[in-house]
Design a protein around this motif. Structure first.
Motif, PDB file in Angstrom:
ATOM      1  N   THR A  13     -36.195 -33.768  -2.390  1.00  0.00           N
ATOM      2  CA  THR A  13     -34.845 -34.097  -3.552  1.00  0.00           C
ATOM      3  C   THR A  13     -33.490 -33.047  -2.720  1.00  0.00           C
ATOM      4  OG1 THR A  13     -34.657 -32.156  -5.778  1.00  0.00           O
ATOM      5  CG2 THR A  13     -36.136 -31.537  -4.102  1.00  0.00           C
ATOM      6  N   GLU A  14     -33.795 -31.868  -1.554  1.00  0.00           N
ATOM      7  CA  GLU A  14     -32.752 -31.720  -1.243  1.00  0.00           C
ATOM      8  C   GLU A  14     -32.430 -32.182   0.127  1.00  0.00           C
ATOM      9  OE1 GLU A  14     -34.947 -28.196   0.555  1.00  0.00           O
ATOM     10  OE2 GLU A  14     -34.840 -26.991  -1.276  1.00  0.00           O
ATOM     11  N   VAL A  15     -32.647 -33.308   0.608  1.00  0.00           N
ATOM     12  CA  VAL A  15     -31.528 -34.600   1.531  1.00  0.00           C
ATOM     13  C   VAL A  15     -30.456 -35.023   0.461  1.00  0.00           C
ATOM     14  CG1 VAL A  15     -33.118 -36.054   0.258  1.00  0.00           C
ATOM     15  CG2 VAL A  15     -32.266 -36.103   3.594  1.00  0.00           C
ATOM     16  N   PRO A  16     -29.438 -34.589   1.219  1.00  0.00           N
ATOM     17  CA  PRO A  16     -28.321 -34.988   0.606  1.00  0.00           C
ATOM     18  C   PRO A  16     -27.774 -36.768   0.522  1.00  0.00           C
ATOM     19  CG  PRO A  16     -27.627 -34.388   2.900  1.00  0.00           C
ATOM     20  CD  PRO A  16     -29.059 -34.066   2.750  1.00  0.00           C
ATOM     21  N   GLY A  17     -27.637 -37.343  -0.572  1.00  0.00           N
ATOM     22  CA  GLY A  17     -27.501 -38.388  -0.208  1.00  0.00           C
ATOM     23  C   GLY A  17     -26.312 -38.610  -1.694  1.00  0.00           C
ATOM     24  N   ILE A  18     -25.546 -39.047  -2.102  1.00  0.00           N
ATOM     25  CA  ILE A  18     -25.100 -39.459  -3.209  1.00  0.00           C
ATOM     26  C   ILE A  18     -24.247 -40.976  -2.466  1.00  0.00           C
ATOM     27  CG2 ILE A  18     -23.400 -36.927  -2.890  1.00  0.00           C
ATOM     28  CD1 ILE A  18     -20.987 -38.164  -2.369  1.00  0.00           C
ATOM     29  N   PRO A  19     -23.872 -41.941  -4.059  1.00  0.00           N
ATOM     30  CA  PRO A  19     -23.377 -42.949  -3.820  1.00  0.00           C
ATOM     31  C   PRO A  19     -22.943 -43.659  -2.647  1.00  0.00           C
ATOM     32  CG  PRO A  19     -23.512 -42.008  -5.495  1.00  0.00           C
ATOM     33  CD  PRO A  19     -23.805 -41.272  -4.985  1.00  0.00           C
ATOM     34  N   GLY A  20     -23.142 -44.417  -1.880  1.00  0.00           N
ATOM     35  CA  GLY A  20     -22.228 -44.731  -0.610  1.00  0.00           C
ATOM     36  C   GLY A  20     -22.765 -44.260   0.127  1.00  0.00           C
ATOM     37  N   TYR A  40     -39.678 -53.656   7.178  1.00  0.00           N
ATOM     38  CA  TYR A  40     -38.714 -53.696   6.308  1.00  0.00           C
ATOM     39  C   TYR A  40     -37.588 -54.680   6.414  1.00  0.00           C
ATOM     40  CZ  TYR A  40     -40.619 -48.153   6.522  1.00  0.00           C
ATOM     41  OH  TYR A  40     -41.720 -47.143   6.781  1.00  0.00           O
ATOM     42  N   VAL A  41     -36.965 -54.556   5.181  1.00  0.00           N
ATOM     43  CA  VAL A  41     -35.908 -55.197   4.572  1.00  0.00           C
ATOM     44  C   VAL A  41     -35.017 -54.382   3.470  1.00  0.00           C
ATOM     45  CG1 VAL A  41     -36.898 -57.417   4.189  1.00  0.00           C
ATOM     46  CG2 VAL A  41     -36.467 -56.128   2.173  1.00  0.00           C
ATOM     47  N   THR A  42     -33.681 -54.580   4.511  1.00  0.00           N
ATOM     48  CA  THR A  42     -32.300 -53.741   4.320  1.00  0.00           C
ATOM     49  C   THR A  42     -31.248 -54.934   3.080  1.00  0.00           C
ATOM     50  OG1 THR A  42     -33.075 -52.441   5.721  1.00  0.00           O
ATOM     51  CG2 THR A  42     -30.535 -51.904   4.495  1.00  0.00           C
ATOM     52  N   ASP A  43     -30.447 -54.993   2.554  1.00  0.00           N
ATOM     53  CA  ASP A  43     -29.743 -55.424   2.401  1.00  0.00           C
ATOM     54  C   ASP A  43     -28.696 -54.951   2.792  1.00  0.00           C
ATOM     55  OD1 ASP A  43     -27.895 -53.576   0.432  1.00  0.00           O
ATOM     56  OD2 ASP A  43     -29.391 -54.490  -1.244  1.00  0.00           O
ATOM     57  N   GLY A  44     -26.663 -55.360   2.562  1.00  0.00           N
ATOM     58  CA  GLY A  44     -25.944 -55.415   3.022  1.00  0.00           C
ATOM     59  C   GLY A  44     -25.298 -54.503   2.413  1.00  0.00           C
ATOM     60  N   ASN A 210     -32.584 -48.929  -4.143  1.00  0.00           N
ATOM     61  CA  ASN A 210     -31.489 -49.229  -4.822  1.00  0.00           C
ATOM     62  C   ASN A 210     -30.232 -48.111  -3.941  1.00  0.00           C
ATOM     63  OD1 ASN A 210     -32.489 -52.019  -4.826  1.00  0.00           O
ATOM     64  ND2 ASN A 210     -32.758 -50.917  -7.273  1.00  0.00           N
ATOM     65  N   VAL A 211     -29.236 -48.553  -3.446  1.00  0.00           N
ATOM     66  CA  VAL A 211     -27.550 -48.281  -2.904  1.00  0.00           C
ATOM     67  C   VAL A 211     -27.073 -47.515  -4.496  1.00  0.00           C
ATOM     68  CG1 VAL A 211     -28.195 -47.711  -0.977  1.00  0.00           C
ATOM     69  CG2 VAL A 211     -26.602 -48.956  -1.745  1.00  0.00           C
ATOM     70  N   GLN A 212     -26.113 -46.704  -4.896  1.00  0.00           N
ATOM     71  CA  GLN A 212     -25.146 -46.462  -5.645  1.00  0.00           C
ATOM     72  C   GLN A 212     -26.002 -47.699  -7.375  1.00  0.00           C
ATOM     73  OE1 GLN A 212     -21.555 -48.488  -4.126  1.00  0.00           O
ATOM     74  NE2 GLN A 212     -21.575 -48.602  -2.017  1.00  0.00           N
ATOM     75  N   LEU A 217     -25.287 -49.431 -11.268  1.00  0.00           N
ATOM     76  CA  LEU A 217     -26.098 -50.720 -10.906  1.00  0.00           C
ATOM     77  C   LEU A 217     -26.299 -50.785  -9.748  1.00  0.00           C
ATOM     78  CD1 LEU A 217     -27.119 -50.888 -14.895  1.00  0.00           C
ATOM     79  CD2 LEU A 217     -27.599 -48.780 -13.190  1.00  0.00           C
ATOM     80  N   ARG A 218     -25.462 -51.000  -8.846  1.00  0.00           N
ATOM     81  CA  ARG A 218     -24.464 -51.646  -7.239  1.00  0.00           C
ATOM     82  C   ARG A 218     -25.504 -52.295  -6.730  1.00  0.00           C
ATOM     83  NH1 ARG A 218     -18.999 -48.353  -6.715  1.00  0.00           N
ATOM     84  NH2 ARG A 218     -18.065 -48.484  -8.277  1.00  0.00           N
ATOM     85  N   GLY A 219     -26.598 -51.073  -6.159  1.00  0.00           N
ATOM     86  CA  GLY A 219     -27.108 -51.481  -4.982  1.00  0.00           C
ATOM     87  C   GLY A 219     -28.185 -52.931  -5.755  1.00  0.00           C
ATOM     88  N   ALA A 220     -28.844 -52.605  -6.478  1.00  0.00           N
ATOM     89  CA  ALA A 220     -29.885 -53.435  -7.190  1.00  0.00           C
ATOM     90  C   ALA A 220     -29.539 -54.951  -8.133  1.00  0.00           C
ATOM     91  CB  ALA A 220     -30.336 -52.738  -9.073  1.00  0.00           C
ATOM     92  N   LYS A 221     -28.584 -55.178  -7.587  1.00  0.00           N
ATOM     93  CA  LYS A 221     -27.707 -56.340  -8.199  1.00  0.00           C
ATOM     94  C   LYS A 221     -27.621 -56.950  -6.034  1.00  0.00           C
ATOM     95  CE  LYS A 221     -23.816 -55.984 -11.622  1.00  0.00           C
ATOM     96  NZ  LYS A 221     -23.784 -54.294 -11.801  1.00  0.00           N
ATOM     97  N   THR A 222     -27.348 -56.125  -5.499  1.00  0.00           N
ATOM     98  CA  THR A 222     -27.401 -56.939  -3.942  1.00  0.00           C
ATOM     99  C   THR A 222     -28.855 -57.174  -3.443  1.00  0.00           C
ATOM    100  OG1 THR A 222     -27.323 -54.873  -3.120  1.00  0.00           O
ATOM    101  CG2 THR A 222     -25.003 -56.783  -3.598  1.00  0.00           C
ATOM    102  N   ALA A 223     -30.246 -56.411  -3.692  1.00  0.00           N
ATOM    103  CA  ALA A 223     -31.477 -55.860  -3.489  1.00  0.00           C
ATOM    104  C   ALA A 223     -31.939 -56.703  -3.845  1.00  0.00           C
ATOM    105  CB  ALA A 223     -32.052 -54.549  -3.872  1.00  0.00           C
ATOM    106  N   THR A 224     -31.709 -57.197  -5.706  1.00  0.00           N
ATOM    107  CA  THR A 224     -32.483 -58.824  -6.235  1.00  0.00           C
ATOM    108  C   THR A 224     -32.296 -59.818  -5.402  1.00  0.00           C
ATOM    109  OG1 THR A 224     -32.422 -56.484  -7.918  1.00  0.00           O
ATOM    110  CG2 THR A 224     -33.046 -58.826  -8.807  1.00  0.00           C
ATOM    111  N   HIS A 225     -30.425 -59.857  -5.471  1.00  0.00           N
ATOM    112  CA  HIS A 225     -30.686 -61.123  -5.151  1.00  0.00           C
ATOM    113  C   HIS A 225     -31.185 -61.207  -3.644  1.00  0.00           C
ATOM    114  CE1 HIS A 225     -27.428 -64.577  -4.350  1.00  0.00           C
ATOM    115  NE2 HIS A 225     -27.482 -64.413  -2.927  1.00  0.00           N
TER     116      HIS A 225
END
Length: 360
Positions: A13-20, A40-44, A210-212, A217-225
């Motif tokens: 919870t303390e590690v920083p990480g905002i959208p993008g 692991y798999v990672t999208d763009g 997911n990210v963003q 709900l941006r990363g969920a679009k690309t990850a699901t694809h």
């Protein structure tokens, strides 16, 4: 809860990480899971998933939290060395005044600051009655000029996150921290991966985040694809209605009463077959749960269920007090029971069950 697990929650919870800017959260996720995961798999965009029991003949199940927290981005540095900022995610301006923040520079240096504004002495009586506009706030980092701020490495585009120490509230099961939305979801995924070590699954499981999410709900679009799952889940947070001023219409859920199961929210109506399956598993194992609707919010399931040709999707959430503020609060039993539920679902989602869910 074991001390080691609490320490992992605190780190997450303390590690920083905002959208993008979710890279540090992703690295910590890998650190916590690498001894249990071969691939692991990672999208763009940066959405990232561990792959368990990869077999082409088996159905694919996606369990996705989201890495990002609500925060801010440096938008301008004034001549006198004050920082102006814009929100990354939804904020209510009244929770910000006089709060401490951390700016993370491009080189990873942490700059401590505080949100400043005019003191009440300089405001008219009428102005004191009004919410102070977020766009008029600024961050004071103790610099005397724009040049000094830039010498410290701060520039437009840098990430800003709330500053708070995660802690257990007075020996209770209530845990206080920033970014439970949605680092508690990430930790549910981490703990599920650990518990599944050595177990045989009837599916190929994609467990990650997911990210963003906080900006649409941006990363969920690309990850699901990328993954193209047969079934998808969003593991997130939900409103708690157990504090003064909240009404059952706003939230019928409370801390300590188990995971929230979203019947409907602003982003989707839950797939009925999948909803009924989740309820059946929870009742079979005596896992407490709370059925809820959240008309004003959404989860990554809102993007998941609209991907490809339509994917049966469902959102499971941990109730949280004081969402989208520096000081959010959860109950450790809700976290542990949600892990129990996620593991149980993954152990039961075979091809026959998934086909029954789709045809329900």
């Amino acid at each position: 809860m074991e001390k080691e697990l609490f320490n992992d929650l605190k780190r997450m919870t303390e590690v920083p990480g905002i959208p993008g800017h979710e890279y540090a959260v992703r690295e910590l996720f890998n650190e916590m899971t690498q001894e249990y995961v071969n691939e692991y798999v990672t999208d763009g965009l940066g959405s990232h998933f561990a792959v368990l029991n990869k077999q082409p003949s088996l159905p694919k199940v996606l369990m996705g939290a989201h890495f990002d927290e609500v925060g801010f981005i440096v938008s301008n540095i004034t001549e006198k060395g004050f920082i102006q900022f814009v929100p990354a995610g939804g904020w209510w301006s009244q929770v910000l005044l006089a709060q401490q923040l951390t700016i993370i520079t491009n080189e990873g240096k942490r700059i401590h600051g505080v949100v400043g504004s005019k003191p009440p002495h300089a405001l008219s009586l009428e102005a004191r009655k009004q919410p102070y506009p977020l766009e008029d706030m600024f961050i004071d980092i103790g610099a005397s000029s724009e040049e000094e701020v830039r010498e410290w490495g701060v520039q437009v585009g840098d990430m800003i996150t709330p500053y708070i120490e995660t802690r257990r509230m007075n020996g209770s099961k209530f845990l206080l921290g920033k970014a439970w939305d949605n680092r508690i979801g990430v930790m549910i995924i981490v703990e599920a991966i650990r518990r599944l070590k050595g177990k045989s699954l009837p599916n190929t499981a994609y467990l990650g985040a997911n990210v963003q999410e906080e900006v649409g709900l941006r990363g969920a679009k690309t990850a699901t694809h990328m993954i193209q799952p047969d079934i998808a889940f969003a593991i997130d947070t939900g409103l708690s209605g157990d504090t003064p001023g909240m009404t059952p219409k706003e939230s019928n859920c409370k801390l300590g009463a188990g995971p929230e199961l979203f019947v409907m929210d602003h982003s989707m109506i839950a797939h009925v077959g999948l909803r009924n399956f989740v309820i059946k598993v929870a009742e079979e194992l005596n896992i407490p749960y709370q059925l809820t609707t959240t008309p004003g919010g959404g989860t990554d399931a809102g993007s998941q269920h609209l991907s490809l040709n339509g994917i049966p999707s469902f959102a499971i959430a941990v109730p949280v007090r004081y969402l989208h503020s520096h000081t959010s609060m959860i109950h450790e039993d809700d976290f542990l029971k949600t892990v129990d539920l996620v593991v149980a679902l993954l152990e039961r989602l075979d091809e026959v069950t998934i086909n029954e869910i789709k045809n329900a």
